[in-house]
Write a protein that holds these residues in place. Structure first.
Motif, short mmCIF file in Angstrom:
data_model
loop_
_atom_site.label_atom_id
_atom_site.label_comp_id
_atom_site.label_asym_id
_atom_site.label_seq_id
_atom_site.Cartn_x
_atom_site.Cartn_y
_atom_site.Cartn_z
N GLN A 67 -8.81 -21.57 3.61
CA GLN A 67 -8.58 -23.33 2.62
C GLN A 67 -8.71 -23.48 1.26
OE1 GLN A 67 -5.65 -24.55 4.61
NE2 GLN A 67 -6.27 -22.95 5.90
N LEU A 68 -8.30 -23.72 0.47
CA LEU A 68 -8.26 -24.72 -1.03
C LEU A 68 -8.24 -25.26 -1.04
CD1 LEU A 68 -8.52 -20.37 -2.29
CD2 LEU A 68 -10.87 -21.94 -1.78
N GLY A 69 -7.79 -26.46 -0.77
CA GLY A 69 -6.90 -27.62 -1.00
C GLY A 69 -5.81 -27.52 -1.83
N SER A 70 -5.15 -28.12 -2.97
CA SER A 70 -3.51 -27.64 -3.18
C SER A 70 -3.57 -26.51 -4.55
CB SER A 70 -3.74 -28.88 -4.50
OG SER A 70 -4.99 -28.58 -5.86
N GLY A 71 -2.65 -26.24 -4.22
CA GLY A 71 -2.71 -24.78 -5.28
C GLY A 71 -2.40 -23.50 -3.85
N ILE A 72 -3.13 -21.87 -4.62
CA ILE A 72 -2.86 -21.18 -3.85
C ILE A 72 -3.15 -21.12 -3.07
CG2 ILE A 72 -1.01 -20.02 -5.33
CD1 ILE A 72 -3.47 -18.51 -6.19
N ASP A 73 -3.58 -20.67 -1.54
CA ASP A 73 -4.75 -20.50 -0.79
C ASP A 73 -5.45 -19.46 -1.01
OD1 ASP A 73 -3.10 -19.33 0.40
OD2 ASP A 73 -2.62 -19.62 2.44
N GLY A 74 -6.68 -19.40 0.34
CA GLY A 74 -7.41 -17.70 0.35
C GLY A 74 -6.39 -16.58 -0.08
N ILE A 75 -5.33 -16.65 0.95
CA ILE A 75 -4.51 -15.77 1.42
C ILE A 75 -3.70 -14.72 -0.36
CG2 ILE A 75 -2.41 -14.44 2.79
CD1 ILE A 75 -5.15 -15.21 4.29
N GLU A 76 -3.30 -16.54 -0.92
CA GLU A 76 -1.79 -15.14 -1.80
C GLU A 76 -3.59 -14.79 -2.64
OE1 GLU A 76 0.51 -14.76 -4.25
OE2 GLU A 76 0.90 -14.69 -1.91
N ALA A 77 -4.21 -15.43 -2.84
CA ALA A 77 -4.82 -15.14 -4.04
C ALA A 77 -6.06 -14.38 -3.74
CB ALA A 77 -6.63 -16.46 -3.98
N ARG A 79 -4.31 -11.46 -2.38
CA ARG A 79 -3.73 -10.65 -2.12
C ARG A 79 -3.24 -10.52 -3.82
NH1 ARG A 79 -0.37 -13.46 0.22
NH2 ARG A 79 0.12 -11.99 2.31
N ARG A 80 -3.16 -11.25 -4.84
CA ARG A 80 -3.22 -11.10 -5.87
C ARG A 80 -4.30 -10.34 -6.90
NH1 ARG A 80 -1.11 -16.86 -8.61
NH2 ARG A 80 0.66 -17.31 -7.06
N ILE A 81 -5.36 -10.92 -5.93
CA ILE A 81 -7.28 -9.99 -6.81
C ILE A 81 -6.83 -8.58 -6.42
CG2 ILE A 81 -9.04 -10.35 -6.54
CD1 ILE A 81 -9.07 -12.91 -6.63
N ALA A 82 -6.56 -8.61 -5.01
CA ALA A 82 -6.98 -6.63 -4.34
C ALA A 82 -6.07 -5.82 -4.27
CB ALA A 82 -6.80 -7.26 -3.11
N GLY A 83 -4.84 -6.69 -5.23
CA GLY A 83 -3.46 -5.46 -5.93
C GLY A 83 -2.99 -4.80 -6.10
N PRO A 84 -3.29 -3.31 -5.99
CA PRO A 84 -3.69 -1.74 -6.32
C PRO A 84 -3.44 -1.79 -8.24
CG PRO A 84 -1.45 -1.37 -5.72
CD PRO A 84 -2.37 -3.08 -4.84
N GLY A 85 -3.82 -1.58 -8.45
CA GLY A 85 -4.22 -0.96 -10.59
C GLY A 85 -3.38 0.51 -9.83
N ASP A 86 -3.53 0.50 -11.81
CA ASP A 86 -2.50 1.78 -12.22
C ASP A 86 -3.60 3.17 -11.69
OD1 ASP A 86 -0.38 0.75 -12.43
OD2 ASP A 86 -1.27 0.79 -15.14
N ARG A 87 -3.29 4.18 -10.91
CA ARG A 87 -4.48 5.22 -10.31
C ARG A 87 -3.86 6.43 -10.98
NH1 ARG A 87 -3.50 4.22 -4.05
NH2 ARG A 87 -0.92 3.91 -5.44
N PRO A 88 -5.40 7.43 -11.52
CA PRO A 88 -4.54 8.44 -11.67
C PRO A 88 -2.95 9.38 -11.63
CG PRO A 88 -7.04 8.16 -12.46
CD PRO A 88 -6.04 6.79 -11.52
N GLN A 89 -3.40 9.10 -9.99
CA GLN A 89 -2.10 9.84 -9.02
C GLN A 89 -0.93 9.03 -9.63
OE1 GLN A 89 -4.27 8.88 -8.14
NE2 GLN A 89 -4.38 7.84 -5.94
N ASP A 90 -0.95 7.99 -9.67
CA ASP A 90 0.18 7.32 -10.32
C ASP A 90 0.73 7.20 -11.30
OD1 ASP A 90 0.55 5.69 -7.76
OD2 ASP A 90 -1.19 4.41 -8.59
#
Length: 256
Positions: A67-77, A79-90
Motif C-alpha cells: 500500500q503506497l498511497g496515491s499512484g501505482i501500488d506495490g503490486i504494479e510497481a 510488475r514493472r520492476i521484476a519484468g524480464p530483460g533481454d536475455r541472450p537466448q531471446d
C-alpha cells in the motif's frame, strides 16, 4: 581479499527501500545499516519513484510495501520492476527469426549479414522484489507472486529473518513468512476460485458498494463489460447476487 582474514571479500547486497511512510523507511534504514553484507542504496516513497530508481540504480533487491498511497501500488510497481530483460537466448531467437524472414524474402547474402551483425549487450537482470507488508490476504499474496515477487515477508518478522530473506532474494531464492507459506499451502490443498486481475478489480469495487455505472467509470470500461465480468464472478463463486459475491470473497479472503 579482506586484509585481516585473507578471505575473499563479499559484495554487499544492494537494497532499494520502497515505503510511503518516512518513519518506516528511517527504521528500516537504521535496521539494515546494522546488518553485515547489506547496503541500502536508495529510498522511494511511492511506486513510480521505486520503478524509476530501480531502473537507474539497478539494486539487487527492492524491499517493497504493497500500500503506497496515491499512484501505482506495490503490486504494479513489482510488475514493472521484476519484468524480464533481454536475455541472450531471446536475442538468439530473434536473430534466427530475422534470418528466416530474409531467406523467405529471397534477398541475397542475408545469412552473412545477420551473422556478422554485432550482438547488442544483454540487458542487466531485473532486480528481485521482496514484499514487506502488514497485509497477508490470499488476494494480496497471489497478486504479488503473479507480479513477479521473489518473496513475501510480513513486517512482524524478527530482524534476523528479514536479513536472511534479503540475502535469499538477492540469490533468487524464495522466502515466505510462516503465515504466508501456510496460506499458499492451504490454497494448493484446497484451491479457491481463480479470478482474473480484472475480475478481482471489479470484486473490490463491488465490496465498496459501487453500482455498475460507478464501477465502469472507475475502471474506464463499459457497463456491458462490467455486467459480463460480474456474471463470470457469480459463476466462479457459486452465487447469484452482489451481496453473495462480496460475502464469499470475504470468507475466502479474495479481496485485496
Amino acid at each position: 581479499m579482506t586484509p585481516s582474514t585473507g578471505e575473499p571479500a563479499h559484495t554487499p547486497v544492494r537494497v532499494l527501500l520502497c515505503d510511503d511512510h518516512a518513519v518506516v523507511r528511517a527504521g528500516l534504514l537504521a535496521l539494515l545499516s546494522s546488518a553485515p553484507g547489506i547496503e541500502v542504496i536508495g529510498e522511494a516513497e511511492d511506486g513510480e519513484e521505486a520503478v524509476a530508481m530501480a531502473a537507474a540504480l539497478r539494486p539487487d533487491v527492492v524491499l517493497m510495501d504493497l500500500q503506497l498511497g496515491s499512484g501505482i501500488d506495490g503490486i504494479e510497481a513489482t510488475r514493472r520492476i521484476a519484468g524480464p530483460g533481454d536475455r541472450p537466448q531471446d536475442v538468439h531467437r530473434e536473430r534466427e527469426r530475422e534470418r528466416e524472414r530474409e531467406r523467405e524474402s529471397g534477398r541475397p547474402h542475408v545469412h552473412d549479414r545477420a551473422h556478422d551483425r554485432p550482438v547488442p549487450p544483454p540487458t542487466p537482470p531485473a532486480p528481485h522484489v521482496l514484499v514487506l507488508t502488514t497485509y497477508d490476504t490470499d488476494a494480496d499474496i497471489t497478486r504479488a507472486i503473479e507480479a513477479g515477487a521473489t518473496g513475501y515477508l510480513l513486517k512482524a518478522e524478527r530482524p534476523e529473518e528479514l536479513f536472511s530473506a534479503i540475502r535469499a532474494a538477492a540469490a533468487g531464492r524464495t522466502t515466505l513468512s510462516a503465515p504466508v507459506a501456510h496460506r499458499v499451502l492451504a490454497q494448493m490443498r484446497s484451491p479457491r476460485p481463480t479470478l482474473t486481475v480484472r475480475e478481482r478489480d471489479i470484486l473490490g469495487q463491488l465490496a465498496r458498494g459501487l453500482s455498475n455505472r460507478e464501477i465502469a467509470r472507475a475502471l474506464f470500461i463499459s457497463e456491458a463489460t462490467v455486467k459480463t465480468h460480474l456474471g463470470r464472478i457469480y459463476d466462479k463463486l457459486g452465487v447469484d447476487t452482489r451481496a453473495g459475491a462480496v460475502s464469499v470473497a470475504k470468507e475466502q479472503r479474495l479481496l485485496p
